[in-house]
Write a protein that holds these residues in place. Structure first.
Motif, PDB file in Angstrom:
ATOM      1  N   ARG A  71       0.857  -1.263   0.006  1.00  0.00           N
ATOM      2  CA  ARG A  71      -0.034   0.007  -0.105  1.00  0.00           C
ATOM      3  C   ARG A  71       0.797   1.226   0.080  1.00  0.00           C
ATOM      4  N   GLN A  72       0.263   2.379  -0.443  1.00  0.00           N
ATOM      5  CA  GLN A  72       1.002   3.694  -0.672  1.00  0.00           C
ATOM      6  C   GLN A  72      -0.017   4.708   0.052  1.00  0.00           C
ATOM      7  N   PRO A  73       0.345   5.417   1.300  1.00  0.00           N
ATOM      8  CA  PRO A  73      -0.753   6.730   1.564  1.00  0.00           C
ATOM      9  C   PRO A  73      -0.515   7.637   0.591  1.00  0.00           C
TER      10      PRO A  73
ATOM     11  N   LYS B   9       2.951   9.363  -0.228  1.00  0.00           N
ATOM     12  CA  LYS B   9       3.907   8.828   0.524  1.00  0.00           C
ATOM     13  C   LYS B   9       4.724   7.590  -0.065  1.00  0.00           C
TER      14      LYS B   9
ATOM     15  N   ASP C 150      -5.219   4.160   7.388  1.00  0.00           N
ATOM     16  CA  ASP C 150      -5.169   3.156   6.575  1.00  0.00           C
ATOM     17  C   ASP C 150      -5.556   3.544   5.268  1.00  0.00           C
ATOM     18  N   THR C 151      -5.974   4.882   5.114  1.00  0.00           N
ATOM     19  CA  THR C 151      -6.071   5.485   3.646  1.00  0.00           C
ATOM     20  C   THR C 151      -4.974   5.327   2.707  1.00  0.00           C
ATOM     21  N   ALA C 152      -5.075   4.869   1.583  1.00  0.00           N
ATOM     22  CA  ALA C 152      -3.938   4.576   0.778  1.00  0.00           C
ATOM     23  C   ALA C 152      -4.212   3.642  -0.657  1.00  0.00           C
TER      24      ALA C 152
ATOM     25  N   TYR D 275      -3.934   0.922  -2.607  1.00  0.00           N
ATOM     26  CA  TYR D 275      -3.460  -0.579  -2.459  1.00  0.00           C
ATOM     27  C   TYR D 275      -3.204  -1.249  -3.661  1.00  0.00           C
TER      28      TYR D 275
ATOM     29  N   THR E 168     -10.356   4.927   0.835  1.00  0.00           N
ATOM     30  CA  THR E 168     -10.224   6.317   1.815  1.00  0.00           C
ATOM     31  C   THR E 168     -11.344   5.691   2.890  1.00  0.00           C
TER      32      THR E 168
END
Lengths: 124, 107
Positions: A40-42, A45, A91-93, A95, A121
């Motif tokens: 995953r990648q916020p 970030k 946990d928003t990211a 995926y 989201t």
């Protein structure tokens, strides 16, 4: 050509469970040569490895998420899935699902094929 | 978990420049390191695995070196399509971990 495609809700409420599925086409998820992973990648970030699964069902999880993560495989549908419980805004990211060659393959344990990613989201 | 420190976090360069990005692991990882390129809104793309082996289809201007704790990605002659963010990843031991990323921008 191998393709991976993530699917699932784009909006999840806090404290609920995030559920995503990755459908693999152009190759068999039951191949003994590969693992299948989630990353995953916020927004804005870097990348975080969540975990991986082998077709037999063996799983490997990031300890930072282990208590909340379940990865499963459905070989009959050529799919694998991610469940992340008790989600928060953190946990928003985006995926991603990806293929991870096994030890017998030259690129072993790198991530050589990726899905396009799906934004999840967490918000009420 | 093995920590990967990637530097610089960003750099500005011109087409034709030689660019070098480094990753340092908090402990020895042999050659179990991969490099990825990510463009905005896209998934990462594998460039190099086993520290120095070019993935099929990746241009030869990309190269990787290093073993143990110190690794380098070099782009020998930067092209316009190379402006992107680059990540390294160790796969020596679980959990797999990534560097923080290096954004290569146009000067």
């Amino acid at each position: 050509q191998l393709q991976l495609q993530e699917s699932g809700p784009g909006l999840v409420k806090p404290s609920e469970t995030l559920s995503l599925t990755c459908t693999v086409s152009g190759g068999s998820i039951s191949s003994s040569s590969y693992y299948w992973g989630w990353i995953r990648q916020p927004p804005g970030k870097g990348l975080e490895w969540i975990g991986s699964i082998y077709y037999s069902g063996s799983t490997y999880y990031n300890p930072s998420l282990k208590s909340r993560v379940t990865i499963s495989v459905d070989t009959s549908k050529n799919q694998f899935s991610l469940k992340l419980s008790s989600v928060t805004a953190a946990d928003t990211a985006v995926y991603y699902c990806a293929r991870e060659p096994g030890i017998a393959v030259a690129a072993s344990h790198s991530l050589d094929y990726w899905g396009q990613g799906t934004l999840v989201t967490v918000s009420s | 978990a093995i920590r990967i420190t990637q530097s610089p976090s960003s750099l500005s360069a011109s087409t034709g420049d030689r660019v070098t990005i480094t990753c340092r692991a908090s402990q020895g990882i042999s050659s179990y390191l991969a490099w990825y390129q990510q463009k905005p809104g896209k998934a990462p793309k594998l460039l190099i695995y086993a520290a120095s082996t070019l993935q099929s289809g990746v241009p030869s201007r990309f190269s990787g070196s290093g073993s143990g704790t110190d690794f380098t990605l070099t782009i020998s002659c930067l092209q316009s399509e190379d402006f992107a963010t680059y990540y390294c990843q160790q796969y020596y031991s679980y959990p797999w971990t990534f560097g923080q990323g290096t954004k290569v921008e146009i000067k």
